[in-house]
Design a protein around this motif. Structure first.
Motif, mmCIF file in Angstrom:
data_model
loop_
_atom_site.group_PDB
_atom_site.id
_atom_site.type_symbol
_atom_site.label_atom_id
_atom_site.label_comp_id
_atom_site.label_asym_id
_atom_site.label_seq_id
_atom_site.Cartn_x
_atom_site.Cartn_y
_atom_site.Cartn_z
ATOM 1 N N GLY A 1 -0.797 -2.272 -43.427
ATOM 2 C CA GLY A 1 -0.026 -1.280 -42.697
ATOM 3 C C GLY A 1 0.912 -1.923 -41.692
ATOM 4 O O GLY A 1 2.065 -1.498 -41.521
ATOM 5 N N ARG A 2 0.426 -2.988 -41.038
ATOM 6 C CA ARG A 2 1.240 -3.673 -40.035
ATOM 7 C C ARG A 2 2.433 -4.374 -40.678
ATOM 8 O O ARG A 2 3.571 -4.288 -40.188
ATOM 9 N N VAL A 3 2.184 -5.081 -41.781
ATOM 10 C CA VAL A 3 3.269 -5.792 -42.461
ATOM 11 C C VAL A 3 4.297 -4.803 -43.000
ATOM 12 O O VAL A 3 5.514 -5.013 -42.880
ATOM 13 N N GLY A 4 3.824 -3.707 -43.594
ATOM 14 C CA GLY A 4 4.741 -2.707 -44.114
ATOM 15 C C GLY A 4 5.586 -2.078 -43.025
ATOM 16 O O GLY A 4 6.795 -1.848 -43.200
ATOM 17 N N ALA A 5 4.980 -1.797 -41.878
ATOM 18 C CA ALA A 5 5.712 -1.186 -40.772
ATOM 19 C C ALA A 5 6.767 -2.130 -40.206
ATOM 20 O O ALA A 5 7.865 -1.704 -39.823
ATOM 21 N N GLU A 6 6.454 -3.424 -40.168
ATOM 22 C CA GLU A 6 7.374 -4.393 -39.570
ATOM 23 C C GLU A 6 8.457 -4.870 -40.534
ATOM 24 O O GLU A 6 9.583 -5.165 -40.113
ATOM 25 N N HIS A 7 8.114 -4.964 -41.823
ATOM 26 C CA HIS A 7 9.028 -5.609 -42.768
ATOM 27 C C HIS A 7 9.442 -4.720 -43.938
ATOM 28 O O HIS A 7 10.213 -5.179 -44.791
#
Length: 235
Positions: A139-145
């Motif tokens: 979720g964090r990677v998707g939100a940032e990138h």
């Protein structure tokens, strides 16, 4: 959501000797394991990783370094203890052929969700922490990138099997049906509706198809990204 590539560490001295390593310190790759990591590097090193996360254990950190090389900026992969091996407690450091005679062995084989290692942790707890970790990081990677981002997580056989079982909607008691060999690649794409297991225990295929396409205006609804292709993928 992003795309997760799970990498199991290469073969270790403990693997070669038939010993359950667990969290025993100082267990690194043997010559075969280093060769496996170099082979994985030919497929993985060129991919555009947004984040690399690893178990804290030596064998995983050695594998990541062998696969991706030393980072130019010195930052290195992010260490997450939740991706560490199951804590096998009193079983750690003992030969597998000896452990196979223990009453708990049958539980681990046929009813792993009930397995609690003496002096260690339940397999169900290992599964819960690992699944929470990859879903949180995804979720964090998707939100940032963005939704086409690729990220890599290096972990252990039983841990990856538990993550795959969750993604497939399988009960933990079925996870022994899954095989995850040293330096194999498993690919999972999480979506709002369901995860998709795109590759499993992959030891040699071309991974260039995972490279995100050129950025374009996204017109598809989030639900469409979660839909399965009726009749199967067209390739």
């Amino acid at each position: 959501m992003a795309t997760l590539v799970l990498l199991r560490h290469g073969r270790t001295t403990a693997n070669a000797e038939g010993v359950l390593a667990g969290w025993t310190p100082g267990v690194g790759l043997d010559d075969t394991g280093r060769a496996q990591a170099e082979a994985a590097a030919t497929r993985l090193r060129a991919l555009p990783w947004r984040t690399v996360v690893t178990s804290p254990l030596q064998r995983c950190r050695e594998t990541v370094t062998a696969v991706l090389g030393e980072p130019a900026d010195g930052a290195g992969p992010v260490v997450d203890d939740r991706l560490g091996e199951c804590r096998y407690g009193d079983w750690e450091g003992r030969p597998l052929k000896e452990l196979a005679k223990e009453p708990m062995w049958k539980v681990v084989q046929s009813h792993p969700s009930a397995a609690v290692f003496p002096g260690g942790e339940p397999l169900a707890a290992t599964s819960a922490r690992a699944v929470a970790a990859v879903r949180e990081w995804d979720g964090r990677v998707g939100a940032e990138h963005g939704p086409d981002a690729l990220w890599l997580a290096c972990s252990h056989g039983d841990v990856i099997k538990a993550i795959v079982a969750d993604a497939l909607g399988m009960h933990l008691d079925q996870f022994q049906r899954i095989v995850v060999e040293p330096c194999s690649v498993t690919v999972i794409r999480y979506t709002p509706l369901r995860p998709f297991v795109m590759r499993l225990n992959d030891l040699g295929s071309d991974l260039s198809g995972l490279v995100p396409p050129p950025k374009r205006r996204r017109r598809r609804a989030k639900r469409a990204d979660s839909d399965a292709t009726v009749g199967g993928s067209t390739g």
